[in-house]
Design an enzyme around this catalytic site. Structure first.
Site, PDB file in Angstrom:
ATOM      1  N   ARG A 524       0.856  -1.131   0.121  1.00 47.01           N
ATOM      2  CA  ARG A 524       0.149   0.021   0.140  1.00 47.01           C
ATOM      3  C   ARG A 524       0.836   1.345   0.012  1.00 47.01           C
ATOM      4  O   ARG A 524       1.755   1.341   0.906  1.00 47.01           O
ATOM      5  CB  ARG A 524      -0.911  -0.067   1.057  1.00 47.01           C
ATOM      6  CG  ARG A 524      -1.708   1.214   1.578  1.00 47.01           C
ATOM      7  CD  ARG A 524      -2.658   1.509   0.416  1.00 47.01           C
ATOM      8  NE  ARG A 524      -3.706   2.716   0.708  1.00 47.01           N
ATOM      9  CZ  ARG A 524      -4.194   3.454   0.166  1.00 47.01           C
ATOM     10  NH1 ARG A 524      -3.897   3.232  -1.219  1.00 47.01           N
ATOM     11  NH2 ARG A 524      -5.057   4.591   0.381  1.00 47.01           N
ATOM     12  N   ASP A 608     -13.645  11.397   8.390  1.00 47.19           N
ATOM     13  CA  ASP A 608     -12.761  10.510   8.802  1.00 47.19           C
ATOM     14  C   ASP A 608     -11.380  11.322   9.613  1.00 47.19           C
ATOM     15  O   ASP A 608     -10.909  12.197   8.997  1.00 47.19           O
ATOM     16  CB  ASP A 608     -12.140   9.862   7.653  1.00 47.19           C
ATOM     17  CG  ASP A 608     -13.120   8.638   7.005  1.00 47.19           C
ATOM     18  OD1 ASP A 608     -13.980   8.427   7.930  1.00 47.19           O
ATOM     19  OD2 ASP A 608     -12.851   8.386   5.931  1.00 47.19           O
ATOM     20  N   CYS A 652      -8.683   4.407  12.536  1.00 47.61           N
ATOM     21  CA  CYS A 652      -8.236   2.988  12.252  1.00 47.61           C
ATOM     22  C   CYS A 652      -6.706   2.721  12.642  1.00 47.61           C
ATOM     23  O   CYS A 652      -5.930   3.706  12.465  1.00 47.61           O
ATOM     24  CB  CYS A 652      -8.271   2.827  10.848  1.00 47.61           C
ATOM     25  SG  CYS A 652      -7.375   3.749   9.645  1.00 47.61           S
ATOM     26  N   GLU A 674     -11.206   0.652  14.430  1.00 52.50           N
ATOM     27  CA  GLU A 674     -10.546  -0.822  13.979  1.00 52.50           C
ATOM     28  C   GLU A 674     -10.369  -1.632  15.401  1.00 52.50           C
ATOM     29  O   GLU A 674      -9.937  -1.232  16.515  1.00 52.50           O
ATOM     30  CB  GLU A 674      -9.155  -0.634  13.491  1.00 52.50           C
ATOM     31  CG  GLU A 674      -8.310  -1.781  13.500  1.00 52.50           C
ATOM     32  CD  GLU A 674      -7.907  -2.542  14.266  1.00 52.50           C
ATOM     33  OE1 GLU A 674      -7.986  -3.845  14.613  1.00 52.50           O
ATOM     34  OE2 GLU A 674      -7.440  -1.866  15.191  1.00 52.50           O
ATOM     35  N   HIS A 703      -7.830  -5.417   5.729  1.00 52.22           N
ATOM     36  CA  HIS A 703      -6.326  -5.285   5.205  1.00 52.22           C
ATOM     37  C   HIS A 703      -5.929  -6.783   4.959  1.00 52.22           C
ATOM     38  O   HIS A 703      -4.529  -7.034   4.742  1.00 52.22           O
ATOM     39  CB  HIS A 703      -5.391  -4.740   6.224  1.00 52.22           C
ATOM     40  CG  HIS A 703      -5.563  -3.076   6.189  1.00 52.22           C
ATOM     41  ND1 HIS A 703      -6.456  -2.642   7.228  1.00 52.22           N
ATOM     42  CD2 HIS A 703      -4.988  -2.124   5.516  1.00 52.22           C
ATOM     43  CE1 HIS A 703      -6.410  -1.456   7.023  1.00 52.22           C
ATOM     44  NE2 HIS A 703      -5.762  -0.961   6.076  1.00 52.22           N
TER      45      HIS A 703
END
Length: 763
Positions: A524, A608, A652, A674, A703
């Site tokens: 990523r 977010d 997260c 998360e 993920h």
């Protein structure tokens, strides 16, 4: 006079070669040998990029994460992967992402995958590492093959290499004891393995080993300080010289400890700890190497070389051959090569330095120290002109934006009514069931989406064709969500390349690179925007897309925005004003977008703040100042709406337990977090803290390619309901679904919706 070196180089490749090689291997489209070949080619190229230095790092290259590499070097594998057959690389990827390559699972007999290792942020960066796992019975066994192979490669290519490893105390500090074991109790078992590792590196020809102990820039109690004394007394065997590397902050009370450790060299981050340079030199033994990080390894602005020389020249005169110079930290956190930026604004480009250019700055500084400034007069003159041009540019300062920030009052961040009153109003309006289901915002970025975006940027399709293509993708996302039975829908973010870049492209004060990729985790990569000036929003950024999606359904449609703190922390920020000022500017810009969404009839808006915790100073004594302006920035952004509008936020992969009170102060109606990789451990904080608002603990680890079962999700949510009243719980994945594929997402969300229905039946 000064020895030049580097602490680490970006491993992903200037054109993301490692990313594509990894993803091809995971899909079964290429072989293990081809992946290793790509890795070897990248290492060779990166050593060539560092050829002007006296010492270059070896062992800084990883196929996924350097901490995971260290776990395998130390033989610290979770029990769940130890029994599998096959190549070590397969187990490596199983820990990293839950499974290895397509086909490897059949050989290993684990077709459903295994639980991936927990992932969290590397200090205060946007890089994620795989958390080491410990138990009372954890044993360590040495496997030095990776490091020895890379050292041999470097030697064969004529590279004078300095192996890089994570130090034993930092390794223990960054891990998690699954059974509550005191991690320091494992130190006596760990140190003999480190001693053997250093002996093996010495036998392979290493003169110096860089041993990274960044935990030294945090507050350590006496037990952890004693652990450093114990560790380095044990490792000071004389077989190899140790360069103890610290970075990201100041040593403060740990400076005396570091000065007394029996190591041959110490690296200090002279960008963040400039005021400690003299004290470290004075406190250190007279024969110790002092390495100073004189170029910022985490930002992309050119170094003011003459200002650096002004303070560095007296240090060099005092230390002589004992002075080493380097970037402040590994260059993992910056893009590789500025020369690839052919489309960037030329003026702003002249203010920047990526990894290769930063090493060039190190070389210029070293030449000036050895031969005098006249030897690099041309380079210094060019640098002086660039620094002055940026400082004096009218593009950097906007008086209207500065006036708006100066006019901020506390009232700007307050909701009209307390949460209890708002919640009742919102419940009546939205009419959602118990355990409402939603997602975090993005859906898979398909090949068709990427092709349409590339074609639009290249000018081969016009805006109307691009909008039509994105509308098709949004409509597809809405149809799929309705078929799944989700309660609150999202538009899927087809039009967004990245959750920060998308907004930065539409805000004044930002510029963008073409190839400025930085690794976030594994394969990523992100391309951080470059915040160069005062920020404003010329026009609405998301309203048309969200409104179109809302027109396709009778269900609530959630508007999706990235919050000011996350945009700030995931950008390369300007270094000529406090971060708080830039954050307030972002807050005002995103607030305008929130209010425009509300005017358009959007009744749920998610802002977010995935990176809120990552911006925390590394010392708790400095947290309050950061949290005060970070939380206030969020409140300014989201709290101008009416009671009927429900504000969500998302965080997260961050250990947020120790900042739960400031998170509550954000006063978001719903927070999603998360918790899937940590098996709901992150919710332990609610045993002692009565979180007042609604919460969605993530139950689907996006993920990993693994698909959670209905039973697994029900179990996780029941654990959550033990701490938080069921009427305040949402059911959702732990992050956006952009990086997954539809054939993974649909069965996972099907199980999630089924789990929510089962929970409602048993409630």
């Amino acid at each position: 006079m000064a020895t030049t070196h580097n602490l680490g180089f970006p491993r992903i490749g200037a054109k993301r070669e490692l990313k594509f090689a990894l993803e091809s291997y995971w899909k079964g489209q290429s072989t293990r040998e081809e992946l290793h070949h790509t890795g070897a080619g990248l290492r060779a190229r990166h050593w060539r990029d560092q050829a002007a230095l006296d010492l270059v790092p070896a062992g800084d290259f990883a196929f996924y994460d350097q901490i995971l590499d260290m776990s395998f070097t130390l033989g610290n594998l979770p029990a769940r992967v130890r029994g599998f057959h096959g190549d070590t690389l397969d187990n490596y990827f199983r820990v990293a992402r839950g499974r290895s390559a397509a086909g490897a699972e059949d050989h290993a007999g684990c077709c459903g995958g295994v639980a991936a290792g927990e992932m969290t942020k590397w200090f205060d960066t946007n890089y994620h590492y795989i958390v080491p796992e410990f138990e009372a019975g954890t044993q360590f066994t040495l496997d030095a093959s990776r490091l020895l192979a890379q050292l041999a490669e470097a030697k064969a290519q004529g590279v004078k290499a300095k192996p890089v490893i994570i130090g034993p105390v930092t390794y223990l500090a960054l891990g998690k004891a699954k059974d509550g074991t005191d991690r320091l109790a494992l130190l006596p078992r760990l140190l003999p393995v480190y001693a053997r590792l250093l002996g093996a590196l010495a036998a392979a020809g290493a003169e110096w080993v860089q041993i990274d102990e960044p935990i030294l820039v945090t507050e350590l109690n006496s037990a952890w300080q004693d652990a450093f004394r114990t560790a380095y007394q044990r490792l000071n065997a004389g077989t190899v010289k140790l360069l103890l590397a610290t970075y990201f902050g100041q040593l403060q009370e740990n400076l005396t400890l570091v000065a007394a450790l029996p190591v041959q060299g110490v690296h200090l981050d002279a960008i963040n700890a400039h005021n400690e340079v003299a004290a470290l030199i004075q406190a250190s033994p007279a024969d110790r190497i002092i390495s100073l990080g004189v170029v910022n390894g985490r930002n992309i602005w050119k170094t003011d070389l003459e200002a650096t020389l002004d303070w560095l020249e007296p240090v060099a005169k005092s230390l002589g051959q004992r002075l080493w110079i380097a970037p402040s930290c590994s260059l993992l956190h910056v893009p590789v090569e500025l020369e690839n930026e052919h489309k960037m604004d030329a003026e702003i480009r002249s203010w920047l330095a990526f990894a290769v250019q930063k090493l060039g700055e190190i070389t210029v500084l070293a030449t000036a120290l050895t031969h005098g400034r006249a030897a690099v007069a041309t380079e210094l003159a060019a640098n002086r002109a660039a620094i002055a041009a940026r400082r004096n540019s009218t593009r950097v300062n906007n008086p209207a934006v500065k006036a708006a920030v100066a006019a901020i009052t506390p009232a700007l961040g307050r909701r009209q009514s307390p949460f209890a009153a708002r919640a009742a109003t919102q419940a009546a309006l939205l009419n959602l069931p118990r355990y409402p289901t939603t997602t975090i915002g993005s859906f898979p970025q398909t090949k068709e989406i990427r092709l349409a975006r590339s074609a639009f940027k290249a000018g081969t399709i016009d805006e109307a064709a691009y909008v039509e293509a994105m509308h098709r993708e949004i409509a597809h996302s809405v149809r799929e969500q309705e078929a799944l039975g989700l309660d609150v829908l999202v538009h899927g973010e087809a039009e967004r390349n990245d959750m920060v870049e998308y907004f930065g492209e539409q805000l004044d004060g930002y510029v963008f690179s073409q190839s400025g990729w930085v690794q976030s985790y594994g394969s990523r990569c992100v391309k951080p925007p470059i915040l160069f000036g005062d920020i404003s929003r010329p026009k609405a950024m998301t309203v048309e897309w969200i409104s179109y999606a809302a027109s396709l359904t009778e269900k609530p449609m959630k508007g999706m925005l990235t919050g000011p703190v996350t945009i700030l922390n995931w950008s390369f920020v300007r270094d000529d004003q406090p971060r708080s000022v830039s954050c307030y500017q972002l807050a005002l810009a995103i607030r305008d977008e929130v209010l425009d969404l509300e005017k358009a009839g959007v009744r749920i808006i998610q802002i977010d703040e995935a990176a809120l915790r990552e911006g925390l100073p590394l010392r708790k004594s400095q947290w309050k100042a950061y949290l005060d302006w970070a939380v206030e920035s969020f409140r300014i952004t989201g709290n101008g709406v009416a009671d009927e509008t429900q504000i969500h936020t998302h965080m997260c992969y961050s250990e947020f337990n120790d900042i739960i009170a400031p998170i509550a102060d954000m006063d978001a109606d719903v927070i999603t977090i998360e918790t899937s990789r940590s098996d709901m451990e992150l919710l332990d904080v609610f045993d002692d803290f009565n979180y007042p608002n609604q919460i969605g603990p993530g139950v689907y680890d996006i993920h990993s390619p693994n698909i959670p079962s209905e039973e697994h999700i029900v179990t996780l949510m029941k654990k959550a309901a033990e701490r938080i009243p069921a009427e305040r719980l949402w059911v959702n994945p732990d992050c956006g679904l952009k990086t997954r594929q539809w054939n993974e997402v649909l069965p996972a969300l099907t199980n999630m919706v089924s789990a929510a229905r089962k929970l409602r039946e048993t409630a």
